[in-house]
Design a protein around this motif. Structure first.
Motif, PDB file in Angstrom:
ATOM      1  N   UNK A  25     -17.599  17.783  20.945  1.00 11.00           N
ATOM      2  CA  UNK A  25     -18.999  17.847  21.385  1.00 11.00           C
ATOM      3  C   UNK A  25     -19.898  18.293  20.238  1.00 11.00           C
ATOM      4  N   UNK A  26     -19.478  19.314  19.483  1.00 13.75           N
ATOM      5  CA  UNK A  26     -20.310  19.809  18.392  1.00 13.75           C
ATOM      6  C   UNK A  26     -20.559  18.720  17.350  1.00 13.75           C
ATOM      7  N   UNK A  27     -19.511  17.993  16.989  1.00 11.74           N
ATOM      8  CA  UNK A  27     -19.672  16.913  16.017  1.00 11.74           C
ATOM      9  C   UNK A  27     -20.622  15.838  16.525  1.00 11.74           C
ATOM     10  N   UNK A  28     -20.449  15.475  17.775  1.00 10.79           N
ATOM     11  CA  UNK A  28     -21.288  14.423  18.348  1.00 10.79           C
ATOM     12  C   UNK A  28     -22.726  14.896  18.524  1.00 10.79           C
ATOM     13  N   UNK A  29     -22.885  16.135  18.941  1.00  7.74           N
ATOM     14  CA  UNK A  29     -24.237  16.654  19.157  1.00  7.74           C
ATOM     15  C   UNK A  29     -25.020  16.692  17.849  1.00  7.74           C
ATOM     16  N   UNK A  30     -24.384  17.141  16.767  1.00  3.28           N
ATOM     17  CA  UNK A  30     -25.051  17.177  15.470  1.00  3.28           C
ATOM     18  C   UNK A  30     -25.387  15.761  14.995  1.00  3.28           C
ATOM     19  N   UNK A  31     -24.419  14.866  15.105  1.00  8.59           N
ATOM     20  CA  UNK A  31     -24.609  13.520  14.577  1.00  8.59           C
ATOM     21  C   UNK A  31     -25.650  12.735  15.378  1.00  8.59           C
ATOM     22  N   UNK A  88      -8.367  23.051  11.950  1.00  8.36           N
ATOM     23  CA  UNK A  88      -8.441  24.118  10.944  1.00  8.36           C
ATOM     24  C   UNK A  88      -9.550  23.851   9.939  1.00  8.36           C
ATOM     25  N   UNK A  89      -9.701  22.602   9.537  1.00  9.71           N
ATOM     26  CA  UNK A  89     -10.748  22.279   8.576  1.00  9.71           C
ATOM     27  C   UNK A  89     -12.129  22.356   9.200  1.00  9.71           C
ATOM     28  N   UNK A  90     -12.213  22.100  10.502  1.00  6.16           N
ATOM     29  CA  UNK A  90     -13.478  22.289  11.206  1.00  6.16           C
ATOM     30  C   UNK A  90     -13.918  23.746  11.118  1.00  6.16           C
ATOM     31  N   UNK A  91     -12.975  24.648  11.257  1.00  8.65           N
ATOM     32  CA  UNK A  91     -13.293  26.079  11.142  1.00  8.65           C
ATOM     33  C   UNK A  91     -13.685  26.438   9.709  1.00  8.65           C
ATOM     34  N   UNK A  92     -12.986  25.880   8.745  1.00  3.95           N
ATOM     35  CA  UNK A  92     -13.214  26.250   7.347  1.00  3.95           C
ATOM     36  C   UNK A  92     -14.496  25.657   6.783  1.00  3.95           C
ATOM     37  N   UNK A  96      -8.278  28.472  19.310  1.00  2.00           N
ATOM     38  CA  UNK A  96      -7.269  27.834  18.474  1.00  2.00           C
ATOM     39  C   UNK A  96      -7.279  26.312  18.619  1.00  2.00           C
ATOM     40  N   UNK A  97      -7.554  25.821  19.820  1.00  2.96           N
ATOM     41  CA  UNK A  97      -7.585  24.372  20.045  1.00  2.96           C
ATOM     42  C   UNK A  97      -8.839  23.721  19.472  1.00  2.96           C
ATOM     43  N   UNK A  98      -9.949  24.451  19.528  1.00  2.00           N
ATOM     44  CA  UNK A  98     -11.238  23.939  19.059  1.00  2.00           C
ATOM     45  C   UNK A  98     -11.571  22.583  19.672  1.00  2.00           C
ATOM     46  N   UNK A 101     -23.835  24.039   6.338  1.00  2.00           N
ATOM     47  CA  UNK A 101     -23.063  24.954   7.187  1.00  2.00           C
ATOM     48  C   UNK A 101     -23.574  24.831   8.607  1.00  2.00           C
ATOM     49  N   UNK A 102     -23.375  23.669   9.210  1.00  2.00           N
ATOM     50  CA  UNK A 102     -23.873  23.393  10.555  1.00  2.00           C
ATOM     51  C   UNK A 102     -22.763  23.549  11.589  1.00  2.00           C
ATOM     52  N   UNK A 103     -23.143  23.499  12.855  1.00  2.00           N
ATOM     53  CA  UNK A 103     -22.172  23.755  13.918  1.00  2.00           C
ATOM     54  C   UNK A 103     -21.197  22.595  14.102  1.00  2.00           C
ATOM     55  N   UNK A 104     -21.562  21.407  13.616  1.00  2.00           N
ATOM     56  CA  UNK A 104     -20.692  20.245  13.737  1.00  2.00           C
ATOM     57  C   UNK A 104     -20.725  19.415  12.475  1.00  2.00           C
ATOM     58  N   UNK A 105     -19.855  18.401  12.404  1.00  2.00           N
ATOM     59  CA  UNK A 105     -19.725  17.562  11.198  1.00  2.00           C
ATOM     60  C   UNK A 105     -19.636  18.459   9.970  1.00  2.00           C
ATOM     61  N   UNK A 106     -18.772  19.450  10.049  1.00  2.00           N
ATOM     62  CA  UNK A 106     -18.794  20.549   9.096  1.00  2.00           C
ATOM     63  C   UNK A 106     -18.218  20.190   7.727  1.00  2.00           C
ATOM     64  N   UNK A 107     -17.562  19.031   7.629  1.00  2.00           N
ATOM     65  CA  UNK A 107     -17.021  18.638   6.329  1.00  2.00           C
ATOM     66  C   UNK A 107     -17.647  17.342   5.802  1.00  2.00           C
ATOM     67  N   UNK A 108     -18.907  17.109   6.144  1.00  2.00           N
ATOM     68  CA  UNK A 108     -19.609  15.937   5.613  1.00  2.00           C
ATOM     69  C   UNK A 108     -20.395  16.275   4.354  1.00  2.00           C
ATOM     70  N   UNK A 109     -20.475  17.580   4.007  1.00  2.00           N
ATOM     71  CA  UNK A 109     -21.254  17.984   2.823  1.00  2.00           C
ATOM     72  C   UNK A 109     -22.662  17.388   2.868  1.00  2.00           C
TER      73      UNK A 109
END
Length: 402
Positions: free
Chosen positions: A367-373, A36-40, A360-362, A196-204
């Motif tokens: 992959x998105x988090x890893x790809x961005x990082x 949920x936080x990944x979406x937000x 819903x599962x996201x 506001x990236x596709x991954x690591x969305x809560x790293x600010x």
């Protein structure tokens, strides 16, 4: 040094739980809301405050300065544990400890000892505004220190932090890099919250704006200074080792969720000779390959962490060759964690099936988090460095990324 404009939050007393047990409890809680936080997106304020209250922000601080005295291998193990559940929170937690290591490597004992004590007693959370590749922030000499002015990108964990490690290019012919430790609430610092990236969305990991920010001389890390010795050059290796453990944690988390879904939700393909999807030969083959990739990466990551700890403990006696051996171990683990993790996080859908792609599962967040990082610095250059060692016997040249 003026720290009156830093935030103070009293951490609770450290419990009898081990750091690993505390991390496991926090990871389980973070996992409940990770999708949920990944979406937000936005700042994981509640999760950061739980880290503050847990005592884990003092994990890498030596006991004589009020910390828990963990080795870097132990600290990185906690980072990996958190990354299995939430790689964004793991990222800002790990970068907190990276900043603490940076002031120890680049600053004088009079500076870092005070900062470590205050971090341990006041519950400070450190953020990053260093990014040496972004040279838009300029340091102008004024009476008593410098003024920082300009923008800085990729400021991971800066929002909701209490202290910042910030860099600027000196306004001189040499263009020297100036690094300082500053209270986040210092006048003139604006954190823009534009991540506001596709991954690591809560790293600010957005931008910061510095407008004539006053920087005192005793806030500047000039003795011994950045990358001033083989020992000081351990800082970029710790950063790379942090990435290794976050990448590995993401892959381990992805495998755990995929395994649960395969065993409990996935459906057998009509042409399969098996009685259950968990016995399907192709599904088993995928899981076998996942296991090999993770086991090899774990071994490389743990070996690199052990070599890093030995080099850290050597202190100023560390040689160029000793630092070079750590660089090779870290780069090898980084390549394995990148390639194996990207493969696993994209292929888990082969063993979970079409229904697992529901939003819903996201499950794609791994992959998105890893790809961005993994795009932080190109892995191709790590491979080239390793090739130069394998063919020509040359150690990777120290920089902020190697």
């Amino acid at each position: 040094m003026s720290l009156s404009d830093a935030h103070t939050l009293e951490p609770n007393t450290v419990s009898a739980e081990s750091p690993a047990a505390i991390a496991a409890r926090l990871a389980a809680r973070f996992a409940e809301t990770a999708a949920a936080r990944d979406l937000a997106g936005g700042t994981p304020k509640a999760e950061r405050d739980l880290l503050r209250a847990s005592g884990l922000l003092k994990l890498s601080i030596p006991r004589e300065y009020g910390g828990l005295g963990a080795s870097w291998a132990e600290t990185l193990s906690v980072v990996r544990q958190l990354a299995r559940a939430d790689s964004s929170v793991a990222h800002v937690f790990a970068f907190h400890h990276l900043q603490l290591a940076s002031v120890r490597l680049f600053g004088s004992p009079e500076q870092w000892q005070a900062w470590l004590r205050d971090t341990a007693t006041r519950g400070w959370f450190w953020g990053n505004a260093l990014n040496p590749l972004d040279k838009r922030t300029v340091a102008t000499r004024v009476d008593g220190g410098r003024e920082f002015s300009g923008r800085k990108s990729f400021c991971s964990g800066a929002l909701d932090s209490d202290m910042l490690l910030a860099s600027a290019v000196e306004d001189s012919a040499e263009g020297k890099l100036i690094i300082a430790a500053l209270p986040t609430r210092r006048a003139g610092i604006t954190l823009l919250g534009d991540w506001d990236n596709m991954g690591q969305r809560q790293t600010d990991s957005g931008s910061a704006l510095f407008e004539r920010v006053a920087v005192a001389e005793d806030e500047i890390l000039s003795r011994p200074g950045p990358l001033s010795s083989p020992h000081a050059c351990l800082r970029p290796l710790l950063a790379q080792l942090i990435f290794v453990n976050i990448f590995l944690g993401i892959a381990e988390g992805a495998l755990a969720e995929a395994r649960h879904y395969t065993r409990n939700e996935a459906r057998l393909w009509s042409a399969s000779p098996a009685a259950h999807v968990s016995e399907d030969p192709y599904v088993l083959a995928h899981y076998g390959e996942f296991w090999v990739a993770l086991e090899s990466t774990r071994a490389l990551a743990d070996r690199a962490a052990a070599r890093f700890d030995a080099a850290w403990d050597t202190g100023l006696a560390l040689s160029t060759e000793g630092r070079g051996e750590v660089a090779l171990a870290v780069a090898t683990a980084k390549v394995a964690a990148t390639r194996g993790g990207l493969d696993l996080t994209s292929r888990i859908f082969e063993v979970t099936g079409a229904r697992s792609t529901t939003a819903a599962l996201r499950l794609d967040r791994f992959w998105r988090n890893l790809r961005v990082h993994t795009l932080h610095d190109p892995v191709d250059y790590k491979v080239r460095e390793l090739g130069d060692w394998a063919l020509n016997g040359r150690y990777p040249k120290p920089s902020f990324y190697s």
